[in-house]
Write an enzyme that holds these catalytic residues in place. Structure first.
Site, short mmCIF file in Angstrom:
data_model
loop_
_atom_site.label_atom_id
_atom_site.label_comp_id
_atom_site.label_asym_id
_atom_site.label_seq_id
_atom_site.Cartn_x
_atom_site.Cartn_y
_atom_site.Cartn_z
N SER A 147 0.87 -1.18 0.00
CA SER A 147 0.00 0.00 0.00
C SER A 147 0.90 1.23 0.00
CB SER A 147 -0.85 0.00 1.27
OG SER A 147 -1.46 1.25 1.48
N TYR A 160 -2.28 -2.30 10.39
CA TYR A 160 -2.31 -2.33 8.92
C TYR A 160 -0.99 -1.82 8.33
CZ TYR A 160 -3.95 -1.38 4.16
OH TYR A 160 -4.11 -1.37 2.79
N1 LIG Z 1 -8.68 0.06 -1.42
C1 LIG Z 1 -7.60 0.79 -1.25
O1 LIG Z 1 -7.63 2.03 -1.34
C2 LIG Z 1 -6.28 0.10 -0.95
C3 LIG Z 1 -5.14 0.91 -0.85
C4 LIG Z 1 -3.93 0.32 -0.58
C5 LIG Z 1 -3.82 -1.06 -0.46
N2 LIG Z 1 -4.94 -1.83 -0.58
C6 LIG Z 1 -4.77 -3.28 -0.46
O2 LIG Z 1 -5.37 -3.92 -1.59
C7 LIG Z 1 -5.73 -5.26 -1.24
C8 LIG Z 1 -7.17 -5.50 -1.67
O3 LIG Z 1 -8.00 -4.64 -0.90
P1 LIG Z 1 -9.39 -4.03 -1.42
O4 LIG Z 1 -9.36 -2.60 -1.09
O5 LIG Z 1 -9.68 -4.51 -2.77
O6 LIG Z 1 -10.36 -4.72 -0.31
P2 LIG Z 1 -11.75 -5.48 -0.39
O7 LIG Z 1 -12.17 -5.59 1.04
O8 LIG Z 1 -12.69 -4.82 -1.35
O9 LIG Z 1 -11.35 -6.92 -0.96
C9 LIG Z 1 -10.58 -7.81 -0.20
C10 LIG Z 1 -11.01 -9.25 -0.50
O10 LIG Z 1 -10.20 -10.12 0.30
C11 LIG Z 1 -11.02 -11.14 0.82
N3 LIG Z 1 -10.45 -11.70 2.05
C12 LIG Z 1 -10.50 -11.19 3.30
N4 LIG Z 1 -9.92 -12.04 4.16
C13 LIG Z 1 -9.48 -13.10 3.44
C14 LIG Z 1 -8.82 -14.30 3.78
N5 LIG Z 1 -8.49 -14.60 5.05
N6 LIG Z 1 -8.53 -15.17 2.79
C15 LIG Z 1 -8.87 -14.90 1.51
N7 LIG Z 1 -9.53 -13.79 1.13
C16 LIG Z 1 -9.82 -12.90 2.10
C17 LIG Z 1 -12.36 -10.47 1.06
O11 LIG Z 1 -13.44 -11.42 1.11
C18 LIG Z 1 -12.47 -9.54 -0.15
O12 LIG Z 1 -13.13 -10.16 -1.22
C19 LIG Z 1 -5.50 -5.38 0.28
O13 LIG Z 1 -4.26 -6.02 0.51
C20 LIG Z 1 -5.45 -3.94 0.73
O14 LIG Z 1 -4.70 -3.78 1.92
C21 LIG Z 1 -6.17 -1.27 -0.81
#
Ligand SMILES: NC(=O)c1ccc[n+]([C@@H]2O[C@H](COP(=O)([O-])OP(=O)(O)OC[C@H]3O[C@@H](n4cnc5c(N)ncnc54)[C@H](O)[C@@H]3O)[C@@H](O)[C@H]2O)c1
Length: 284
Positions: A147, A160
């Site tokens: 991130s 986080y």
């Molecule tokens: N959205 C943002 O702005 C952002 C920014 C920086 C980093 N990220 C990172 O991007 C990645 C995806 O996040 P997102 O924003 O798409 O989130 P999201 O919550 O929309 O999607 C995450 C998915 O992971 C699944 N998940 C949760 N626990 C799990 C487990 N134990 N095993 C398997 N699957 C599991 C959930 O069911 C969900 O479908 C994460 O690592 C997050 O930290 C997101």
């Protein structure tokens, strides 16, 4: 797009957390490039919906119920993937959760779950898949989702933020390990900026005013200013295909944070609250 098709077309992609947000966007994009996509998520309905969308568009996808916090679940994912479709071209260790609260107020089980998903899920994803990828000896990619927070610091986000620093550091070492092995495997760290996903909606902060306030600020920020998961995927895949280590959805933001961190480290400066901290955290 040509470079992406040349790199990935016809190959197998495995994506953890593929049921929502960035993972969903990457799954749809991979399928649009002609990849066979293995969707791995803890939520069966979410990943079934993504698989249905891929199938409806004429693509190929399979779902494997996976809990990345359990190493054996990732071993099973690797075994089922190879059994069904053979060698993996692209492994995206993407699943992650948010956890909010002061360090001493987060219950032990929540700490363990956060670290198990965000850090150990990435480590064991690589441990489960890398041996077969190395044995295949073919060009392949591994990308781990960190991130922009992996370059920063923030109160009530320690769980986080530290996990994202860890994923970055892990990915750097993994890239070097592939180099010393002379393996044709490109390793990248993905540092998304704001993407409008359900990540803060699914977060259950400890019942403490600053954590609750921060959650609402972050949720509104992603909803209002975040790009879509599919747009994030477009930006990510072009950089993956180019072989970049630093892959981001918001280059200027990422560079700005990297410069701030570099200056902070070079000066051995004392940690300070980021500008606008009161807007992010409420008054203190
Ligand atoms: N959205 C943002 O702005 C952002 C920014 C920086 C980093 N990220 C990172 O991007 C990645 C995806 O996040 P997102 O924003 O798409 O989130 P999201 O919550 O929309 O999607 C995450 C998915 O992971 C699944 N998940 C949760 N626990 C799990 C487990 N134990 N095993 C398997 N699957 C599991 C959930 O069911 C969900 O479908 C994460 O690592 C997050 O930290 C997101």
């Amino acid at each position: 797009m040509d470079q992406e098709r040349a790199a990935f077309g016809g190959g197998v992609a495995v994506i953890t957390g593929a049921g929502s947000g960035i993972g969903e966007g990457m799954a749809l994009h991979a399928a649009s490039l002609g990849m066979k996509v293995v969707l791995a998520d803890i939520s069966v309905p979410r990943m079934e919906a993504v698989a249905a969308a891929i199938h409806a568009a004429g693509g190929e996808a399979m779902t494997v119920h996976t809990d990345v916090s359990q190493p054996e679940s990732l071993d099973r994912l690797a075994a089922l993937t190879h059994e069904a479709w053979g060698d993996v071209r692209l492994l995206l260790n993407n699943a992650g959760i948010e956890t909010l609260g002061f360090i001493w107020e987060i219950p032990p089980a929540v700490w363990e779950k956060t670290l198990a998903i965000n850090i150990h899920g990435v480590i064991h994803g690589v441990r489960a898949f890398a041996p077969r990828m190395l044995a295949a000896g073919k060009p392949a990619w591994i990308a781990n989702t960190s991130s922009v927070g992996g370059l920063g610091m923030m109160p009530v986000q320690a769980a986080y933020i530290l996990s994202k620093h860890a994923v970055l550091s892990f990915s750097e070492c993994l890239r070097l390990e592939m180099l010393v092995k002379k393996a044709p495997i490109t390793v990248s760290a993905i540092l998304p900026g704001p993407v409008a996903t359900r990540i803060f909606e699914d977060t259950r902060p400890v019942e403490e005013p600053m954590a609750l306030y921060h959650r609402e600020v972050m949720r509104a920020m992603l909803d209002n200013d975040g790009i879509t998961g599919i747009e994030a995927a477009r930006r990510i895949f072009s950089q993956l295909a180019a072989g970049d280590f630093w892959v981001t959805t918001h280059r200027e933001m990422t560079q700005g944070m990297a410069q701030q961190r570099a200056a902070y480290l070079a000066a051995l400066a004392t940690p300070e609250l980021p500008p606008g901290a009161e807007q992010m955290l409420g008054s203190f």
